[in-house]
Design an enzyme around this catalytic site. Structure first.
Site, PDB file in Angstrom:
ATOM      1  N   GLN B 116       0.844  -1.198   0.000  1.00 47.34           N
ATOM      2  CA  GLN B 116       0.000   0.000   0.000  1.00 47.34           C
ATOM      3  C   GLN B 116       0.880   1.249   0.000  1.00 47.34           C
ATOM      4  O   GLN B 116       1.686   1.431   0.918  1.00 47.34           O
ATOM      5  CB  GLN B 116      -0.868  -0.042   1.266  1.00 47.34           C
ATOM      6  N   SER B 119       0.916   6.636   2.773  1.00 54.00           N
ATOM      7  CA  SER B 119       1.567   7.634   3.641  1.00 54.00           C
ATOM      8  C   SER B 119       2.806   8.216   2.990  1.00 54.00           C
ATOM      9  O   SER B 119       3.517   7.538   2.246  1.00 54.00           O
ATOM     10  CB  SER B 119       1.994   6.990   4.958  1.00 54.00           C
ATOM     11  N   SER B 151       4.646  -1.758   4.334  1.00 55.54           N
ATOM     12  CA  SER B 151       5.025  -3.138   4.659  1.00 55.54           C
ATOM     13  C   SER B 151       5.072  -3.910   3.374  1.00 55.54           C
ATOM     14  O   SER B 151       4.267  -3.677   2.465  1.00 55.54           O
ATOM     15  CB  SER B 151       4.028  -3.848   5.577  1.00 55.54           C
ATOM     16  N   GLU B 234      -8.849  -1.287   6.561  1.00 57.73           N
ATOM     17  CA  GLU B 234      -7.613  -1.443   7.311  1.00 57.73           C
ATOM     18  C   GLU B 234      -7.896  -1.408   8.810  1.00 57.73           C
ATOM     19  O   GLU B 234      -7.418  -2.227   9.577  1.00 57.73           O
ATOM     20  CB  GLU B 234      -6.632  -0.324   6.949  1.00 57.73           C
ATOM     21  N   GLU B 367      -5.042   9.608  17.851  1.00 62.50           N
ATOM     22  CA  GLU B 367      -5.586  10.973  17.863  1.00 62.50           C
ATOM     23  C   GLU B 367      -6.603  11.156  16.730  1.00 62.50           C
ATOM     24  O   GLU B 367      -7.681  11.720  16.930  1.00 62.50           O
ATOM     25  CB  GLU B 367      -4.449  11.998  17.720  1.00 62.50           C
TER      26      GLU B 367
END
Lengths: 378, 397, 378, 397
Positions: B116, B119, B151, B234, B367
């Site tokens: 994936q 990010s 990953s 996810e 958060e």
């Protein structure tokens, strides 16, 4: 009981000492260097340790001037530990200048051998460690793992000893025919085997020591030996609180800096209220930890009868405060805080490892229960 | 079966037919898995022809249990979790027929591993702020940028990727979703060493990677919406695993407690019991969520489970180190290895403590999850936002 | 051990029951009425209690149909308690329909006297309470404060009994010549003195009971009496968790509502991130508390061998969850939450009082230690 | 003494002179206090002529200790805390000479009780949003509005008051600070019953209250700045009291623990010890703050002390109820009384638990204090604000 006579501030001399250590560390011990060393075969920065010892004379802070030391006190040692903690500096200061030195100071310093050893430590000629597991709490039973035979030869095993691989001199608690004793052992004596262990805290190496009929000199025996060991552990625990304050303060400062720069959602991340409130709580803990650590250091310096209480309070408060500050540091850095290349993990490992060192917070609270008459349930 | 959703009996019949035709023990692994896929028993809630039967999702656990009991091989779900948990549902929902046909079968069989590429160093919690650019060039897109926390990038044949195709519109509207070929010469994978000493993740540098437009998933500019499907799956995958009592992180702490009476203290006892209670309450909550899903009435509780597990894992592993005392000062191994899967429980307590720190960061920080709960579940107003309507290129960075 | 067979959802019948109770409470038991009653001489809303008993038949939920009850189970009682908790409704449901009823169900229900009493409770004709301090935990030693003489007359004292002033029937654990027994005592029998105490929880009155040679009928004696009492306490503790869920949910909902309307600094206060995150945490606890309470209720309903574990988990989890939700409710309401006129304090008092009721969380954790083989340190 | 700040010796000499001239035991109380004030020993850091000597503030504790040891009467500081702690420093800093002369002496003597009219139902944390209006009318201001959480309003002769004098400018700039005569017929005081059952505070309704302009403190429109002095002193007063070890809220819990062995359990033991440690660390921190003040190097730590004490008081009193078990189910008395002072320790544990809830609200909520620490101490940026520049009258409410 009121500790009204404690001095919780830093003197001008202490401020100067701090500046000197801080400047040196900023120059010689940046995070990048500490990180690089973790993957190397030389976990200690022995050059830095040499400078601290020989140039700044820090190894002899606790040693009286007449024995060749600085004649300073636990207060100054606390200041140095704050700075060493703030840099997670890989030097054997805690093992040598705090634990081993305090143990020797608990022996008869009029004894020539003891005086000589203290002189060697104070001058920086020798580096020593106290051969107990780093997790040993003040007030623990005298260790039973090392036996001295009638000729004074030591055999046995001590595991997870801090700073042993940097030491040329081992102070070994052992049980001899006359009861508990403290023994002087040369690290390179025949029969001594010191094997580095893999530490959780990459910046404070630990090692296992095996002794097989090792020639040793007995420095003290009987109740005085027990008292000397306990004094060393109490001093170590009380001053470790200062190191924890240094660790916690670095974590707070670094997090505040990072959050003041990092942007997400078009805003500086440090402007998000939930994070601000968490950092305010961390700040309050660090501020309180500093007062508690200062109190312990001052009490140790003065030989205050309240010392045991203040050391227990300092450890019970400062150890979790440092862990929390380090955990928040990692969390609030987000992904970058999880990487090996960012130093935050070194502080997390130091904080968590120090929580176990010289007694867990729970152990110190249990000790307090007896000291302040809050007995356990029966 | 036509016109009516298959039920437990239908599914069990299919399982029996499969087992009758293919002996689960003697049939070669891949052959058995292919037959299972083609029998619609891979993921029963997928449509017929794509490994499923259009059956209720809850029946999958019935199938899995039957096949496991018969000694059938599985598709090593832990090894291909990203493909199964994130890529597959997204391809199913947004892929063209051709894309579904091409990708889903090898994905499920484990023949092709997926990763994936979401990010970025500058776009973590604010994923929609991502800066990897995809520029149209004929039938292709040319992609350049840097991704992180990937990953399995070093094992992967395919990646799901989001990139910015229009910097002149607000950030959520200029993103497009692609399937990226990890063998493209412009893809460079570098291991990213982490706090535990190992490199479980990677950084991925994309330099003029060419992606044919046929590998676009969903519409141009609609990538943020497509990515929501991936992210939702996810978090469900992270937070929703079924556990027996005293499963998960509490198991090792409880075992150590039982086997090592010399380590026990009264204060650790109560702390362990508190965490045991928390773990059990969280487990029951997860079970309740599954029961809600099974009756087709999903509640909002699922959003909280990842948050709860992160907190639990961190608290329990922290306690475990204190409990171990001297042993807690030691670590197993700092060697920089490249594990393909994460195994919390097979390693030492120090590893668990450190690895668990990532649980509140990966797959949406705690958060961000609290924001989501407060806004989407509790309906509290969002904070003043300045970044929603400005063009991406004009945002401060 | 896996509790895989538990049903943690609400059935349609249970949803209907909830709606009926909720509608009634919304109509008859608004916060303003509950508040007004706290300053009055009639702390119980006996009209409401009559409706719940006679019209909705809720007093007999646990009682089998053949004894005149609803033949429902702890699951339905849990739903009712969630609603009663959400309204802090001042009715003696816990004392009568849960504790006293469960104690009777633990006796020999084939015994005519027991069956008659259950029938009276189920029909709503009688209101009872179990004469133990509300703080009594399951597994406690059989109470020693009341003695029965050879003629079966009871003397002694029981303090802090919930719902005693609303009861016409007392079930009194007492020690007689044949050992522990459960006794039936009419609240207006000669020698009975029931004095209202001042409760922390204004909506659940407590009273002290004094018995001076009171004529009593023994319902059960010996191990069965001990088991009946313990069953009642276990049932009460497990179902109190549902009440705590109701309290916590009200506190969360009310706080979310208030913060969605209140403006400060030109913004809706509920948009401040620190408050949002705290409410998200409260929400997660309420959600988990609901699962834990549901598990306990279902296990009680099924007589699951795992019941004791699930009750201990439910109490250990739900009691502090309710306290936290109530404390956050007061805090996040700011000044208005500190006033008598706002109902938040009623929920805080209920939550804190319930944390003590039927065993503190610490007591339940200690019970768990034995049940799941996590023994205490020695 | 002229030109040089008086030191300990000077102050002690003054104390001896006072005690020589006025026998502390036989002199009538008020006469002794007047003499003390006039000797500059009321608040030594105040200027000469106003009850002080211009000496370092730290010397006050020396004076107090000497006089207490001699058996001298005090001015009942708890009864007149608002005057001493808040009104006096503000009058000193912002008052005219006439105002200082008029108010400070009777205030310190306790002849005139003061209260504080700041908070409003719609302006709590956002105090600057207050809506009480003051309109100029000749030499007077005419004030109308509602104030709340006013301790001692029913005993007070004077109040410090902030009111809006200009609604057309941003909220912080349109506020003016006044001294208000509580005997004005437009002032109505109603007791406000609180969570503990008693009415420690009041609501105050102001209807066309006339305040002469001579009772204005500071410039028109400068009231927000003036109020900061008051509020800063309030928080110092709340958080900064000196305690012996095991003083404050922990005392009762520790005593109960020692005297009632039958209540002890292992888990309560560790929780009590944790709170004991927290209380001691907080006490040491307060002591360190005082030492910093004494050497003229005030640190930022003071801001945290109110926050710390609120948390401690709440946690300890909560624990105390659990420790008491059955007794914790009971309450002392719900009667609606009107106490003049708050006595945490003389009442039952239930009272302490409930009253301590106010510690994180009164005098600045813990949330506001965390904002202040984050922004002013740590230097973190403030949140986006929409209310700072708009005219007060245009703000949403």
């Amino acid at each position: 009981m009121s500790s009204a006579g404690l001095d919780l501030l830093y003197s001008d001399v202490e401020d100067d000492l701090r500046s000197a250590v801080r400047d040196l560390l900023a120059d010689r011990c940046p995070a990048s260097a500490v990180l690089a060393r973790c993957d190397s075969d030389t976990p200690y920065d022995l050059d830095l340790w040499r400078t601290l010892r020989l140039q700044l004379g820090l190894a002899g802070l606790l040693v009286p001037e007449k024995l060749g030391g600085q004649g300073a006190s636990a207060r100054e040692v606390g200041v140095v530990l704050e700075e060493l903690g703030g840099a997670v500096a890989p030097v054997p200061f805690l093992g040598s200048a705090v634990l081993a030195t305090s143990a020797l100071l608990g022996c008869d310093t009029g004894d020539g051998r003891v005086a000589t050893l203290l002189g060697r430590l104070a001058s920086g000629e020798s580096t020593a460690t106290l051969a107990v597991p780093l997790s040993t709490a003040p007030g623990s039973a005298f260790p039973q793992g090392v036996r001295a035979d009638a000729r004074g030869e030591l055999s046995g095993r001590v595991s997870s000893v801090a700073d042993a691989t940097a030491a040329d001199l081992l102070l070994v608690p052992g049980i001899g025919p006359d009861g508990p004793g403290l023994y002087e052992v040369a690290a390179d004596a025949p029969g001594v085997r010191i094997s580095a262990a893999t530490p959780l805290d990459l910046t404070r190496p630990i090692a296992d020591i095996e002794l097989a009929a090792v020639p040793a000199a007995r420095l003290v025996v009987g109740p005085t030996a027990t008292a000397a060991l306990d004094r060393a552990l109490l001093t170590g625990a009380g001053l470790l609180a200062s190191e924890q304050v240094g660790v916690a303060q670095w974590c707070l400062d670094e997090t505040v800096n990072y959050l003041g720069q990092r942007r997400q959602f078009g805003r500086v991340v440090g402007s998000f209220q939930a994070l601000k409130h968490r950092l305010a709580d961390v700040w309050l803990e660090v501020v309180s930890a500093r007062a508690a650590a200062r109190a312990a250091a001052d009490a140790l310096a003065k030989g205050d009868p309240d010392t045991a209480v203040l050391v227990a309070v300092a450890q019970a408060y400062c150890a979790p405060a440092a862990v929390r500050a380090a955990e928040e540091c990692v969390q609030l850095h987000g992904g970058i805080g999880m990487t090996w290349e960012h130093p935050a993990h070194l502080y997390l490992k130091r904080a968590k490892s120090s929580e176990i060192a010289l007694g867990t917070p729970g152990r110190h609270r249990a000790a307090l229960a007896a000291l302040v008459d809050l007995p356990a349930a029966v | 079966m036509a016109g009516k959703e298959p039920g437990t009996a239908d599914v069990l019949r299919r399982v029996r037919e499969l087992l009758d035709e293919y002996d689960p023990v003697s049939t070669p692994r891949l052959e058995f898995l292919r037959a299972r896929f083609d029998a619609g028993l891979a993921w029963v809630h997928f449509p017929p022809g794509l490994g499923g039967l259009g059956a209720p999702r809850a029946l999958q656990s019935v199938v899995d249990a039957e096949l496991a009991a018969a000694g059938a091989p599985d598709n090593e779900p832990r090894r291909i979790g990203i493909g199964l948990g994130m890529a597959a549902p997204t391809i199913l929902q947004y892929g063209t027929d051709a894309q579904r046909k091409r990708f889903l079968r090898p994905l499920w069989l484990g023949e092709k591993v997926w990763c994936q590429l979401f990010s970025e160093p500058g776009a973590g919690s604010d994923l929609a702020g991502l800066g990897t650019r995809a520029v149209r060039d004929g039938d292709d897109w040319v992609v350049t940028g840097q991704k992180v926390w990937t990953s399995n990038a070093h094992n992967a044949r395919w990646a799901i990727l989001i990139a910015r195709t229009d910097p002149d519109v607000p950030k959520h509207r200029g993103i497009t979703y692609f399937v990226c070929d990890m063998t493209d010469p412009g893809v460079e994978v570098r291991p990213l060493r982490q706090i535990t000493g190992e490199a479980e993740f990677n950084e991925v540098f994309l330099t003029d990677v060419r992606i044919p437009d046929t590998l676009r998933l969903g519409e141009v500019g609609d990538g943020w919406r497509v990515a929501q499907t991936t992210l939702m799956n996810e978090r469900v995958a992270i937070g929703g695993s079924e556990l027996p009592r005293e499963g998960g992180m509490i198991a090792r702490a409880a075992t150590t407690w039982r086997e090592r009476p010399e380590l026990r203290t009264p204060e650790l006892h109560d702390r362990l019991l508190r965490l045991w209670v928390d773990a059990e309450a969280t487990r029951l909550t997860t079970q309740r969520v599954r029961q809600q899903l099974a009756v087709g009435a999903p509640g909002p509780e699922g959003s909280g489970m990842k948050l709860a597990f992160a907190r639990l894992n961190q608290a329990i592993s922290g306690l475990e180190l204190e409990l171990l005392g001297e042993e807690g000062l030691r670590y197993g191994d700092w060697t920089n290895t490249r594990p393909d899967t994460v195994d919390f429980y097979g390693r030492d307590a120090g590893y668990r403590y450190l690895r668990a720190k990532g649980n509140s960061i990966e797959g949406g920080t705690s958060e961000i999850l609290r924001n989501i709960i407060a806004e989407r579940v509790l309906g509290l107003p969002s904070e003043p936002r300045t970044d929603k309507d400005a063009a991406w290129k004009d945002l401060p960075r």
